[in-house]
Structure formats: structure tokens, C-alpha cells
Design a protein around this motif. Structure first.
Motif, PDB file in Angstrom:
ATOM      1  N   GLY A   1     -65.909-124.671  51.389  1.00 17.51           N
ATOM      2  CA  GLY A   1     -65.746-124.028  52.681  1.00 17.51           C
ATOM      3  C   GLY A   1     -65.843-122.527  52.568  1.00 17.51           C
ATOM      4  O   GLY A   1     -65.895-121.963  51.468  1.00 17.51           O
ATOM      5  N   VAL A   2     -65.878-121.873  53.713  1.00 10.39           N
ATOM      6  CA  VAL A   2     -65.952-120.415  53.785  1.00 10.39           C
ATOM      7  C   VAL A   2     -64.811-119.923  54.671  1.00 10.39           C
ATOM      8  O   VAL A   2     -64.616-120.415  55.791  1.00 10.39           O
ATOM      9  N   VAL A   3     -64.032-118.974  54.140  1.00 10.17           N
ATOM     10  CA  VAL A   3     -62.933-118.385  54.897  1.00 10.17           C
ATOM     11  C   VAL A   3     -63.441-117.155  55.644  1.00 10.17           C
ATOM     12  O   VAL A   3     -64.066-116.274  55.055  1.00 10.17           O
ATOM     13  N   GLU A   4     -63.156-117.119  56.953  1.00  9.43           N
ATOM     14  CA  GLU A   4     -63.518-115.974  57.783  1.00  9.43           C
ATOM     15  C   GLU A   4     -62.248-115.370  58.379  1.00  9.43           C
ATOM     16  O   GLU A   4     -61.172-115.976  58.344  1.00  9.43           O
ATOM     17  N   MET A   5     -62.377-114.184  58.935  1.00  8.51           N
ATOM     18  CA  MET A   5     -61.209-113.494  59.473  1.00  8.51           C
ATOM     19  C   MET A   5     -60.530-114.310  60.565  1.00  8.51           C
ATOM     20  O   MET A   5     -59.299-114.259  60.716  1.00  8.51           O
ATOM     21  N   ALA A   6     -61.282-115.094  61.302  1.00  2.95           N
ATOM     22  CA  ALA A   6     -60.689-115.916  62.362  1.00  2.95           C
ATOM     23  C   ALA A   6     -59.695-116.918  61.792  1.00  2.95           C
ATOM     24  O   ALA A   6     -58.687-117.233  62.432  1.00  2.95           O
ATOM     25  N   HIS A   7     -59.973-117.437  60.601  1.00  2.00           N
ATOM     26  CA  HIS A   7     -59.026-118.366  59.971  1.00  2.00           C
ATOM     27  C   HIS A   7     -57.688-117.675  59.706  1.00  2.00           C
ATOM     28  O   HIS A   7     -56.619-118.268  59.906  1.00  2.00           O
ATOM     29  N   LEU A   8     -57.727-116.433  59.237  1.00  2.00           N
ATOM     30  CA  LEU A   8     -56.495-115.709  58.947  1.00  2.00           C
ATOM     31  C   LEU A   8     -55.733-115.394  60.222  1.00  2.00           C
ATOM     32  O   LEU A   8     -54.499-115.506  60.254  1.00  2.00           O
ATOM     33  N   ARG A   9     -56.442-115.013  61.272  1.00  2.00           N
ATOM     34  CA  ARG A   9     -55.771-114.729  62.548  1.00  2.00           C
ATOM     35  C   ARG A   9     -55.059-115.969  63.066  1.00  2.00           C
ATOM     36  O   ARG A   9     -53.917-115.890  63.539  1.00  2.00           O
ATOM     37  N   ARG A  10     -55.725-117.127  62.975  1.00  2.00           N
ATOM     38  CA  ARG A  10     -55.087-118.366  63.447  1.00  2.00           C
ATOM     39  C   ARG A  10     -53.869-118.711  62.596  1.00  2.00           C
ATOM     40  O   ARG A  10     -52.842-119.163  63.117  1.00  2.00           O
ATOM     41  N   ALA A  11     -53.965-118.520  61.281  1.00  2.00           N
ATOM     42  CA  ALA A  11     -52.838-118.820  60.392  1.00  2.00           C
ATOM     43  C   ALA A  11     -51.651-117.908  60.696  1.00  2.00           C
ATOM     44  O   ALA A  11     -50.496-118.364  60.706  1.00  2.00           O
ATOM     45  N   ILE A  12     -51.907-116.636  60.970  1.00  2.00           N
ATOM     46  CA  ILE A  12     -50.831-115.702  61.311  1.00  2.00           C
ATOM     47  C   ILE A  12     -50.170-116.100  62.614  1.00  2.00           C
ATOM     48  O   ILE A  12     -48.931-116.137  62.716  1.00  2.00           O
ATOM     49  N   ARG A  13     -50.968-116.410  63.620  1.00  2.00           N
ATOM     50  CA  ARG A  13     -50.393-116.824  64.906  1.00  2.00           C
ATOM     51  C   ARG A  13     -49.572-118.091  64.757  1.00  2.00           C
ATOM     52  O   ARG A  13     -48.500-118.235  65.358  1.00  2.00           O
ATOM     53  N   ARG A  14     -50.070-119.040  63.944  1.00  2.00           N
ATOM     54  CA  ARG A  14     -49.343-120.295  63.748  1.00  2.00           C
ATOM     55  C   ARG A  14     -47.984-120.038  63.093  1.00  2.00           C
ATOM     56  O   ARG A  14     -46.963-120.601  63.512  1.00  2.00           O
ATOM     57  N   ALA A  15     -47.949-119.177  62.069  1.00  2.00           N
ATOM     58  CA  ALA A  15     -46.688-118.864  61.401  1.00  2.00           C
ATOM     59  C   ALA A  15     -45.713-118.193  62.361  1.00  2.00           C
ATOM     60  O   ALA A  15     -44.505-118.497  62.346  1.00  2.00           O
ATOM     61  N   GLN A  16     -46.206-117.309  63.210  1.00  2.00           N
ATOM     62  CA  GLN A  16     -45.334-116.624  64.165  1.00  2.00           C
ATOM     63  C   GLN A  16     -44.773-117.594  65.198  1.00  2.00           C
ATOM     64  O   GLN A  16     -43.583-117.542  65.526  1.00  2.00           O
ATOM     65  N   VAL A  17     -45.604-118.486  65.693  1.00  2.00           N
ATOM     66  CA  VAL A  17     -45.150-119.474  66.681  1.00  2.00           C
ATOM     67  C   VAL A  17     -44.106-120.408  66.069  1.00  2.00           C
ATOM     68  O   VAL A  17     -43.071-120.702  66.678  1.00  2.00           O
ATOM     69  N   GLU A  18     -44.360-120.881  64.835  1.00  2.00           N
ATOM     70  CA  GLU A  18     -43.422-121.792  64.180  1.00  2.00           C
ATOM     71  C   GLU A  18     -42.088-121.122  63.922  1.00  2.00           C
ATOM     72  O   GLU A  18     -41.028-121.737  64.104  1.00  2.00           O
ATOM     73  N   ALA A  19     -42.117-119.854  63.496  1.00  2.00           N
ATOM     74  CA  ALA A  19     -40.863-119.133  63.249  1.00  2.00           C
ATOM     75  C   ALA A  19     -40.103-118.910  64.550  1.00  2.00           C
ATOM     76  O   ALA A  19     -38.873-119.076  64.604  1.00  2.00           O
ATOM     77  N   ARG A  20     -40.800-118.552  65.621  1.00  2.00           N
ATOM     78  CA  ARG A  20     -40.140-118.338  66.906  1.00  2.00           C
ATOM     79  C   ARG A  20     -39.498-119.636  67.398  1.00  2.00           C
ATOM     80  O   ARG A  20     -38.349-119.639  67.873  1.00  2.00           O
ATOM     81  N   ARG A  21     -40.199-120.740  67.267  1.00  2.00           N
ATOM     82  CA  ARG A  21     -39.633-122.031  67.683  1.00  2.00           C
ATOM     83  C   ARG A  21     -38.401-122.381  66.857  1.00  2.00           C
ATOM     84  O   ARG A  21     -37.434-122.940  67.382  1.00  2.00           O
ATOM     85  N   HIS A  22     -38.448-122.061  65.560  1.00  2.00           N
ATOM     86  CA  HIS A  22     -37.299-122.332  64.686  1.00  2.00           C
ATOM     87  C   HIS A  22     -36.049-121.625  65.217  1.00  2.00           C
ATOM     88  O   HIS A  22     -34.977-122.250  65.315  1.00  2.00           O
ATOM     89  N   TYR A  23     -36.174-120.360  65.575  1.00  2.00           N
ATOM     90  CA  TYR A  23     -35.009-119.624  66.055  1.00  2.00           C
ATOM     91  C   TYR A  23     -34.601-120.052  67.451  1.00  2.00           C
ATOM     92  O   TYR A  23     -33.410-120.038  67.786  1.00  2.00           O
ATOM     93  N   GLU A  24     -35.548-120.436  68.257  1.00  2.00           N
ATOM     94  CA  GLU A  24     -35.200-120.978  69.572  1.00  2.00           C
ATOM     95  C   GLU A  24     -34.430-122.279  69.437  1.00  2.00           C
ATOM     96  O   GLU A  24     -33.448-122.520  70.161  1.00  2.00           O
ATOM     97  N   ASP A  25     -34.826-123.118  68.481  1.00  2.00           N
ATOM     98  CA  ASP A  25     -34.097-124.375  68.229  1.00  2.00           C
ATOM     99  C   ASP A  25     -32.684-124.097  67.725  1.00  2.00           C
ATOM    100  O   ASP A  25     -31.724-124.779  68.113  1.00  2.00           O
ATOM    101  N   LEU A  26     -32.532-123.075  66.866  1.00  2.00           N
ATOM    102  CA  LEU A  26     -31.198-122.714  66.395  1.00  2.00           C
ATOM    103  C   LEU A  26     -30.309-122.278  67.551  1.00  2.00           C
ATOM    104  O   LEU A  26     -29.128-122.647  67.612  1.00  2.00           O
ATOM    105  N   GLU A  27     -30.864-121.494  68.461  1.00  2.00           N
ATOM    106  CA  GLU A  27     -30.088-121.051  69.617  1.00  2.00           C
ATOM    107  C   GLU A  27     -29.706-122.218  70.518  1.00  2.00           C
ATOM    108  O   GLU A  27     -28.585-122.296  71.000  1.00  2.00           O
ATOM    109  N   ASP A  28     -30.644-123.153  70.708  1.00  2.00           N
ATOM    110  CA  ASP A  28     -30.369-124.311  71.569  1.00  2.00           C
ATOM    111  C   ASP A  28     -29.280-125.194  70.979  1.00  2.00           C
ATOM    112  O   ASP A  28     -28.503-125.825  71.715  1.00  2.00           O
ATOM    113  N   ASN A  29     -29.223-125.260  69.623  1.00  2.00           N
ATOM    114  CA  ASN A  29     -28.261-126.141  68.968  1.00  2.00           C
ATOM    115  C   ASN A  29     -26.941-125.452  68.651  1.00  2.00           C
ATOM    116  O   ASN A  29     -26.013-126.094  68.113  1.00  2.00           O
ATOM    117  N   ALA A  30     -26.880-124.152  68.943  1.00  2.00           N
ATOM    118  CA  ALA A  30     -25.655-123.406  68.614  1.00  2.00           C
ATOM    119  C   ALA A  30     -24.505-123.796  69.556  1.00  2.00           C
ATOM    120  O   ALA A  30     -24.702-124.167  70.693  1.00  2.00           O
TER     121      ALA A  30
END
Length: 387
Positions: free
Chosen positions: A358-387
Motif C-alpha cells: 500500500g501507499v500512505v498519503e497525508m489523507a490517511h494521517l489526517r483521518r487517523a488523527i481525527r479518529r484518535a481525537q474522536v475516540e478520546a473525546r468519547r472516552h471522557y464523555e463516557d466517564l462523565e456520564d458514568n460519574a
């Protein structure tokens, strides 16, 4: 790494006589068995004080400290410290003792027999990458800074403690030696699986060394406690964001391997195909670059439309040579580094035979960064909901 707490601090406080503001204020913290928990924060926030409270080099003025669910604020502090390895920046080797004698400090206190002590010293020198035949009878003044620091770690491991406390252990060493010692220690930890509390003021060292990071504010108040990945993807407040500093998004690329990316099709032609076939593949793809691969599907050259139009079909001199090839185990940060050096702005990923996967392009990195940010935000939202 276990989720069980090997060390537990329950509202621990340290207030020095004559001061109204505590150095450590009601700190509650669990350290999981087999993990490296890094305490990081600005100077004077109480990182080292917290470390000294755990092994009772200084006594808490409030709260409880538990090791394996035992309240150690009531036990003999000398006996407690023999259960805990301790490494400091200044190393603190005894200058009048040989390296083997330094390593044997705690085993001697525990009254191990001489044969067992000698065997343990040689074993730890091997683990530290120091030949016992060469180093066991040397004195600290005969060692380089990096060698002395290795001996300091070996001494802390002398009686095979389950817990290690490390107070800026690599802080006084030049950057190259420091990186080597960090790598060597992580290799040892993968084998030994100690429970480690590691203090540093360097966020990059914390990110590299820690399974989890506790970012501390004044009085050792925890501002964020989580994995390096989530802290980089989602700093919870301005203090954490400022402390991490610029480049947190880029640093986060170190935690995902290329194997986690979905790499779609990329225009390629074999070296025995015509330039016209390449132009057709390039036009169908809407890409700027095309890859020429050999008969074993190994990437050879990057080609643009103009390169193909001028090519005679030999593909020896046209376009740009593929100089760097990464593997699935390499990180997204590795790929970014190579993409920035590549004329095509992309990076080839190959299997163990060198064939293109395969070939890695900048778009792959942008999607990976957005995915990590969304997953982390959901993690903290879940912590708040369960607090």
C-alpha cells in the motif's frame, strides 16, 4: 500489565512545618501492577515529594499509602524501603565500593549468602549490558555517566523488588546516551514487568516511557491522568494543553502502526508495461503520481504524467527513485517523516519480501488523527456520564 492497584495513595497530604500551603494536597492515585506510571509537571509541583512519600523517605501528614492493600504508613520505614528499588538523577553510588558491592547493597542488608549475592550482581550487570568480567571490580569513578546510571538501575533491582521509584533517572545525561538508556530500560521492563513510578519534568520522556501519565499541577493536584495517546489526542484543559506544548498532534502519530491503516488502491504499472498503460492508470485514479513496480511487485520509481509522456519505457531515469520503504510495524510518525522527504509526498509500505502492500498519503494521517481525537473525546464523555 494488570488493572489491580499495586500502589494506592488515598488522600495523601504533605504539609511542611511553618507553611500554610501543602506541598502535596489530598492526592489519590492508583498505580497498576506491572505498569510505568509517569508523574510529570512543572518544577515545584510536588513530583519528587510524592515519590518520597511512597517509600516514606518523608512522612505524610495525612492520608494513607497502600502497597498490595497493606497500609504502609504504620510499618517500619527501613523494612519498607528494602522492598522498593529507588533510582535518582544523581545516581548516588558509593565511591569506596566496587560496582558489585554497590549492586549488593540491599541483598547484604537482607543477609543473603555471599554466593547468591555474587550471582545476582553478575546477573544484573548482564541485564544492564555491562560485562561482569570487566565491570564487577571497578569503582564508580572509572565509569562514564551512562555506565554509572546503568549501575544505579542495577542496584535498585538488587533484591528483585516488585516496585521501583525513579526520580529523573536519565536527566543528567547527554541526549544520545539518554535515549539509549531509555530504550534499554524499556527493553528490561518488557522482560521484568516491575511496577514503576517514574518522575520527570520532560513531557517527551513521559510520553515515551509511560504506560500512563499523571500531569500534575501545583500541590500535586492531578490535572489529567491517562494513556499518552489519549492525553495527546484530547488535553482536558488549558493547563494540560500548555504543558504538552506545540506538536502534540504529531507526537500522537507515534502510537499507531501502519498496520492499522486501510490503504486503498494506488495506481501502479509493472516495469514491463508501456508508458501509455501508466498514463491510463494515472488518469483513472485522479492521482498526481504513479508507482512503477518490478516483476515481484517491489516499488521502483514514482512517476508523474510528464515523466510518463517523456519516457522511453525503460523507467531508469524518469521520475523519482523510491528510496524508503516502510513495514506494517512502523508508526504513522515514521511515515510522516519519510513523506516529508519524498518528492511524491507519499510513502510505500511493503511486506517482508519487499512487495508493495500500500501507499500512505497525508489523507490517511489526517483521518487517523481525527479518529484518535474522536475516540478520546468519547472516552471522557463516557466517564462523565458514568460519574
Amino acid at each position: 500489565m494488570s488493572s489491580e492497584a499495586k500502589i494506592r495513595l488515598d488522600r495523601v497530604e504533605k504539609k511542611y512545618h511553618g507553611t500554610s500551603v501543602p506541598a502535596v494536597e489530598e492526592l489519590s492515585l492508583d498505580v497498576h501492577e506491572g505498569e510505568i506510571l509517569v508523574l510529570v509537571g512543572p518544577s515545584g509541583c510536588g513530583k519528587s515529594t510524592t515519590l518520597r512519600l511512597i517509600n516514606r523517605m518523608i512522612e505524610p501528614t495525612g492520608g494513607k499509602i497502600y502497597l498490595d492493600d497493606e497500609d504502609v504508613t504504620t510499618v517500619d520505614p527501613d523494612k519498607l524501603r528494602r522492598r522498593i528499588g529507588y533510582v535518582i538523577q544523581q545516581i548516588g553510588l558509593f565511591p569506596h565500593q566496587t560496582i558489585a558491592q554497590n549492586i549488593a547493597t540491599v541483598p547484604r542488608m537482607l543477609k543473603w549468602d555471599k554466593a547468591r549475592i555474587a550471582a545476582r550482581a553478575d546477573e544484573l550487570l548482564h541485564l544492564a549490558g555491562l560485562d561482569p568480567e570487566i565491570y564487577r571490580d571497578r569503582y564508580p569513578k572509572e565509569l562514564s555517566g551512562g555506565q554509572a546510571q546503568r549501575v544505579g538501575v542495577a542496584r535498585a533491582l538488587g533484591a528483585d523488588p516488585e516496585i521501583m521509584l525513579m526520580d529523573e533517572p536519565f536527566g543528567a545525561i547527554d541526549p544520545i546516551t539518554r535515549e539509549r538508556l531509555q530504550n534499554e530500560f524499556l527493553r528490561l521492563q518488557a522482560e521484568l514487568k516491575k511496577t514503576i513510578v517514574f518522575v520527570t519534568h520532560d513531557i517527551d520522556e513521559a510520553i515515551k516511557m509511560g504506560d500512563r501519565i499523571a500531569i500534575l499541577g501545583e500541590r500535586s493536584v492531578i490535572r489529567q491522568l491517562d494513556t499518552p495517546e489519549r492525553i495527546l489526542a484530547f488535553p482536558v484543559d488549558q493547563f494540560v494543553d500548555d504543558f504538552i506544548g506545540a506538536g502534540s498532534t504529531i507526537k500522537g502519530l507515534n502510537f499507531e502502526q501502519l498496520s492499522g491503516l486501510r490503504l486503498g488502491g494506488y495506481p501502479t504499472i509493472r516495469s514491463d508495461q508501456s508508458p501509455q498503460a501508466g498514463l491510463e492508470a494515472l488518469n483513472e485514479s485522479n492521482k498526481t503520481w504513479l508507482l512503477v513496480v518490478d516483476e515481484q511487485n517491489r516499488p521502483m520509481r514514482w512517476m508523474r504524467e510528464g515523466d510518463l509522456q517523456q519516457s522511453t519505457g525503460s523507467y531508469q531515469d524518469e521520475g523519482s527513485e523510491v528510496r524508503i520503504r516502510l513495514n506494517a510495524e512502523d508508526t504513522l510518525f515514521d511515515s510522516l517523516e519519510q513523506m516529508l522527504q519524498s518528492e511524491s509526498g507519499s510513502c510505500c509500505v511493503v511486506d517482508r519480501h519487499g512487495a508493495l502492500t500500500g501507499v500512505v498519503e497525508m489523507a490517511h494521517l489526517r483521518r487517523a488523527i481525527r479518529r484518535a481525537q474522536v475516540e478520546a473525546r468519547r472516552h471522557y464523555e463516557d466517564l462523565e456520564d458514568n460519574a
